[in-house]
Design an enzyme around this catalytic site. Structure first.
Site, PDB file in Angstrom:
ATOM      1  CE  LYS A   1      -0.550  11.110  -7.948  1.00 42.03           C
ATOM      2  NZ  LYS A   1      -1.216  10.415  -9.075  1.00 42.03           N
TER       3      LYS A   1
ATOM      4  N   GLY B   1      -1.165   1.223  -3.461  1.00 39.64           N
ATOM      5  CA  GLY B   1      -0.895   1.004  -4.880  1.00 39.64           C
ATOM      6  C   GLY B   1      -0.087  -0.266  -5.068  1.00 39.64           C
ATOM      7  CB  SER B   2       1.803  -1.485  -7.951  1.00 38.98           C
ATOM      8  OG  SER B   2       2.629  -0.366  -8.159  1.00 38.98           O
TER       9      SER B   2
ATOM     10  CD  GLU C   1       6.008  -4.665  -8.540  1.00 39.51           C
ATOM     11  OE1 GLU C   1       4.782  -4.409  -8.474  1.00 39.51           O
ATOM     12  OE2 GLU C   1       6.508  -5.711  -8.087  1.00 39.51           O
ATOM     13  CB  VAL C   2       4.582   2.423  -7.255  1.00 44.93           C
ATOM     14  CG1 VAL C   2       4.587   3.877  -6.800  1.00 44.93           C
ATOM     15  CG2 VAL C   2       4.524   2.357  -8.779  1.00 44.93           C
TER      16      VAL C   2
ATOM     17  CD  GLU D   1      -3.075  -0.494   3.797  1.00 41.39           C
ATOM     18  OE1 GLU D   1      -3.074  -1.711   3.532  1.00 41.39           O
ATOM     19  OE2 GLU D   1      -3.498  -0.024   4.862  1.00 41.39           O
TER      20      GLU D   1
ATOM     21  CB  CYS E   1      -5.599  -4.402  -2.782  1.00 43.76           C
ATOM     22  SG  CYS E   1      -6.764  -3.893  -1.532  1.00 43.76           S
TER      23      CYS E   1
ATOM     24  CD  GLU F   1      -2.133  -7.046  -7.069  1.00 43.95           C
ATOM     25  OE1 GLU F   1      -1.234  -6.251  -7.368  1.00 43.95           O
ATOM     26  OE2 GLU F   1      -2.949  -6.851  -6.165  1.00 43.95           O
TER      27      GLU F   1
HETATM   28  P1  NAD Z   1       0.253   2.303  -8.909  1.00 41.11           P
HETATM   29  O1  NAD Z   1       1.242   1.857  -7.901  1.00 41.11           O
HETATM   30  O2  NAD Z   1       0.669   2.350 -10.316  1.00 41.11           O
HETATM   31  O3  NAD Z   1      -0.284   3.784  -8.578  1.00 41.11           O
HETATM   32  C1  NAD Z   1      -0.842   4.098  -7.339  1.00 41.11           C
HETATM   33  C2  NAD Z   1      -0.707   5.594  -7.110  1.00 41.11           C
HETATM   34  O4  NAD Z   1       0.670   5.927  -7.054  1.00 41.11           O
HETATM   35  C3  NAD Z   1      -1.291   6.472  -8.229  1.00 41.11           C
HETATM   36  O5  NAD Z   1      -1.832   7.652  -7.678  1.00 41.11           O
HETATM   37  C4  NAD Z   1      -0.068   6.805  -9.058  1.00 41.11           C
HETATM   38  O6  NAD Z   1      -0.204   8.011  -9.784  1.00 41.11           O
HETATM   39  C5  NAD Z   1       0.991   6.939  -7.981  1.00 41.11           C
HETATM   40  N1  NAD Z   1       2.349   6.701  -8.452  1.00 41.11           N
HETATM   41  C6  NAD Z   1       2.762   5.944  -9.505  1.00 41.11           C
HETATM   42  N2  NAD Z   1       4.099   6.017  -9.622  1.00 41.11           N
HETATM   43  C7  NAD Z   1       4.543   6.813  -8.624  1.00 41.11           C
HETATM   44  C8  NAD Z   1       5.820   7.263  -8.221  1.00 41.11           C
HETATM   45  N3  NAD Z   1       6.916   6.912  -8.874  1.00 41.11           N
HETATM   46  N4  NAD Z   1       5.903   8.069  -7.130  1.00 41.11           N
HETATM   47  C9  NAD Z   1       4.802   8.430  -6.438  1.00 41.11           C
HETATM   48  N5  NAD Z   1       3.566   8.065  -6.804  1.00 41.11           N
HETATM   49  C10 NAD Z   1       3.429   7.243  -7.869  1.00 41.11           C
HETATM   50  O7  NAD Z   1      -1.012   1.376  -8.671  1.00 41.11           O
HETATM   51  P2  NAD Z   1      -2.362   1.375  -9.474  1.00 41.11           P
HETATM   52  O8  NAD Z   1      -2.090   0.752 -10.798  1.00 41.11           O
HETATM   53  O9  NAD Z   1      -2.999   2.724  -9.430  1.00 41.11           O
HETATM   54  O10 NAD Z   1      -3.249   0.405  -8.551  1.00 41.11           O
HETATM   55  C11 NAD Z   1      -3.156  -0.967  -8.594  1.00 41.11           C
HETATM   56  C12 NAD Z   1      -2.301  -1.519  -7.484  1.00 41.11           C
HETATM   57  O11 NAD Z   1      -2.741  -1.008  -6.224  1.00 41.11           O
HETATM   58  C13 NAD Z   1      -2.414  -3.013  -7.347  1.00 41.11           C
HETATM   59  O12 NAD Z   1      -1.136  -3.568  -7.193  1.00 41.11           O
HETATM   60  C14 NAD Z   1      -3.230  -3.235  -6.087  1.00 41.11           C
HETATM   61  O13 NAD Z   1      -3.024  -4.421  -5.431  1.00 41.11           O
HETATM   62  C15 NAD Z   1      -2.821  -2.075  -5.279  1.00 41.11           C
HETATM   63  N6  NAD Z   1      -3.855  -1.782  -4.274  1.00 41.11           N
HETATM   64  C16 NAD Z   1      -3.605  -2.074  -2.949  1.00 41.11           C
HETATM   65  C17 NAD Z   1      -4.572  -1.849  -1.984  1.00 41.11           C
HETATM   66  C18 NAD Z   1      -4.326  -2.148  -0.530  1.00 41.11           C
HETATM   67  O14 NAD Z   1      -5.067  -1.637   0.313  1.00 41.11           O
HETATM   68  N7  NAD Z   1      -3.346  -2.928  -0.187  1.00 41.11           N
HETATM   69  C19 NAD Z   1      -5.796  -1.314  -2.357  1.00 41.11           C
HETATM   70  C20 NAD Z   1      -6.025  -1.037  -3.704  1.00 41.11           C
HETATM   71  C21 NAD Z   1      -5.030  -1.264  -4.647  1.00 41.11           C
END
Ligand code: NAD
Length: 497
Positions: free
Chosen positions: A191, A244-245, A247-248, A266, A300, A400
């Site tokens: 996804k 991703g973030s 929080e999520v 991650e 990230c 962040e």
């Molecule tokens: P996000 O958490 O909003 O979304 C990430 C993914 O999760 C997307 O595909 C989104 O559609 C999905 N998602 C959102 N809400 C969800 C839910 N309730 N249930 C399941 N899936 C859900 O993050 P973003 O805005 O796309 O990316 C930015 C964040 O990602 C930053 O905080 C960054 O630090 C982090 N990030 C971390 C790494 C790492 O390797 N540690 C790498 C890149 C980005």
């Protein structure tokens, strides 16, 4: 800072778009809802194409296809060398399609065409090749047992893997997960972010052309709250790997607990880039600026806090100001551009809000600090921004920002640098710049972060595991660690009587 004209470079190829559909069971599938959503080009603020708006029903279809493909054994029982050949072939097809994949990535994210075509897409192919090599090397062991018996350990694939990835490195971060998951014999539902889904769809189509059996690699596009959450909740999904973030990530861990899925997270970071007075100043400056401005700070592991030895603080800051001011911001398709627009409107608003917080909080703004949207007429352009004398406890040093905003903080001793470095909820990466190898290695030993660079920043290799300490998550992508993450250990007791 110099500014390019807003015109995209002439002579760009017309992108080949995937259809606004999911890729399920080896073919394109319409979204059940019949709905699509726009993919927006951050340099123009216009929709350049549409993607399928997937939800729970589409996810269910994809998970069942992955489940059937896993039970069907075509993939997990395929000769490992044959699995490896298919992954290698996929890498070759990605190389062949590099120009189009890079262009789509640039149109979707605002990253420069140089970065997407010369760095990211080639790295995607390299990661598939690295894991193609692993297919024939996933082994168990033999354990001595009491009596006339022998113990065997086997490594089994986990099963159906739900992989959820963000928008900053769409194809690259998907590959970090897809390549090891497939190498181990799992099947996948990917996804991608609803903001940047195009290259993931092509990855699945090219995988099918390379010989992946139907249902082994499925892609469902759509919003995280619907398609993403449905994947996390689906009882037939065995593992969720999420980037991703924070929080999520926290929410996903809670939801996945209901079905006790294996979870890898991650998450975010606020990584310190520590510069000592005895460092090669030119190299450290390059590390400090690329550490925060590469990919507009949407990394990230961005080095969003530069900690500078007070002995060189003033001169280092001057050099940082000059380098930042010389950075060319402009359309990401222009070859002279070094920094494009941030990826989307929500990100644009949140980066500008963080800059305002920095100004209001008393940090000294020494470079940038403004939107360039008016100047260009459109596009989510923001100046590369540097704040000096930042209080390590203040919001811009703690939260962040995920944008081109750097906090510079002085320190007086290695101990104090370590204390400041540790003073956030994150622990994703850190760097140390010094010519004193003893100091570098003792800091590398003591720093609580998943990746430590010494006299380098933002370098990645398929063989080096990547992941976080603390609220930056747990589990590791890449390297041998990912092979463990996508397999379960199974013990076999053999009675020899
Ligand atoms: P996000 O958490 O909003 O979304 C990430 C993914 O999760 C997307 O595909 C989104 O559609 C999905 N998602 C959102 N809400 C969800 C839910 N309730 N249930 C399941 N899936 C859900 O993050 P973003 O805005 O796309 O990316 C930015 C964040 O990602 C930053 O905080 C960054 O630090 C982090 N990030 C971390 C790494 C790492 O390797 N540690 C790498 C890149 C980005």
């Amino acid at each position: 800072m110099s500014v390019q004209t807003a015109q995209p470079a002439a002579g760009l190829a017309t992108p080949a778009y995937p259809p606004a559909q999911h890729f399920i069971g080896g073919r394109w599938e319409d979204p059940t809802s019949g709905k699509t959503s726009p993919s927006v080009n951050p340099a123009t603020e216009e929709a350049h194409t549409q993607i399928a708006a997937g939800g729970a029903e589409d996810v269910d279809k994809a998970v069942r296809a992955a489940h059937d493909a896993f039970r069907g054994k075509d993939w997990r029982r395929m000769a490992p060398s044959q699995r490896g050949k298919i992954l290698w072939k996929l890498a070759d097809l990605i190389d062949e399609q590099r120009a189009n994949l890079a262009l789509l990535e640039t149109l979707d994210t605002g990253k420069t065409l140089f970065d997407s075509s010369k760095i990211e897409i080639p790295l995607v192919a390299e990661i598939f090749r690295y894991y193609a090599g692993w297919c024939t090397k996933i082994e168990g062991g033999v354990v001595p047992l009491p009596g006339n018996a022998m113990g065997l350990t086997l490594r089994d694939p986990v099963g159906v893997c739900g992989l959820i990835v963000p928008w900053n490195f769409p194809m690259l971060l998907a590959t970090w997960k897809v390549a090891p998951a497939l190498a181990c014999g799992n099947t996948v539902v990917l996804k991608p972010s609803e903001k940047t889904s195009l290259t993931a769809l092509w990855m699945a189509k090219l995988g099918s052309e390379a010989g992946l059996p139907p249902g082994v690699l499925n892609v469902v596009t759509g919003p995280g709250s619907q398609a993403g959450m449905a994947l996390v909740r689906h009882p037939l999904v065995d593992k969720i790997s999420f980037t991703g973030s924070t929080e999520v990530g926290r929410m996903i861990q809670k939801e996945a607990a209901a079905t006790l899925k294996r979870v890898t997270l991650e998450l975010g970071g606020k990584s310190p880039n520590i510069v000592f007075a005895d460092a090669d100043q030119k190299a450290a400056l390059r590390g400090a600026t690329t550490g925060i401005f590469y990919n507009k700070g949407e990394v990230c592991a961005a080095g969003s806090r530069v900690l500078v030895d007070r002995k060189i603080y003033d001169q280092f800051l001057e050099a940082l100001k000059a380098d930042t001011a010389a950075r060319t911001v402009g359309p990401p398709t222009d070859k002279n551009t070094r920094m494009g627009p941030v990826c989307n409107k929500a990100q644009y608003d949140s980066v500008l809000a963080a800059i305002e917080k920095g100004k209001a909080g008393g940090a000294r703004l020494v470079a940038g600090g403004q939107s360039l949207r008016e100047k260009f007429g459109k596009g989510f352009f923001i100046e590369p921004t540097v704040f000096a004398d930042v209080d390590p406890a203040s919001p811009i040093a703690q939260e962040e920002i995920f944008g081109p905003v750097l906090s510079v903080i002085p320190f007086d001793s290695p101990e104090q640098a370590l204390e400041i470095a540790h003073n956030t909820r994150y622990g994703l990466a850190a760097a140390v710049w010094t010519r004193d190898i003893g100091k570098a290695l003792s800091l590398a030993r003591d720093l609580r972060a998943g990746t430590i660079w010494i006299n380098a920043y933002n370098l990645y290799d398929p063989g080096l595991p990547f992941g976080g300490f603390k609220e930056s998550g747990f589990g590791r992508d890449l390297g041998k660690d990912a092979i463990s993450a996508y397999t379960e250990s199974k013990s076999v007791w053999v009675n020899l009587d």
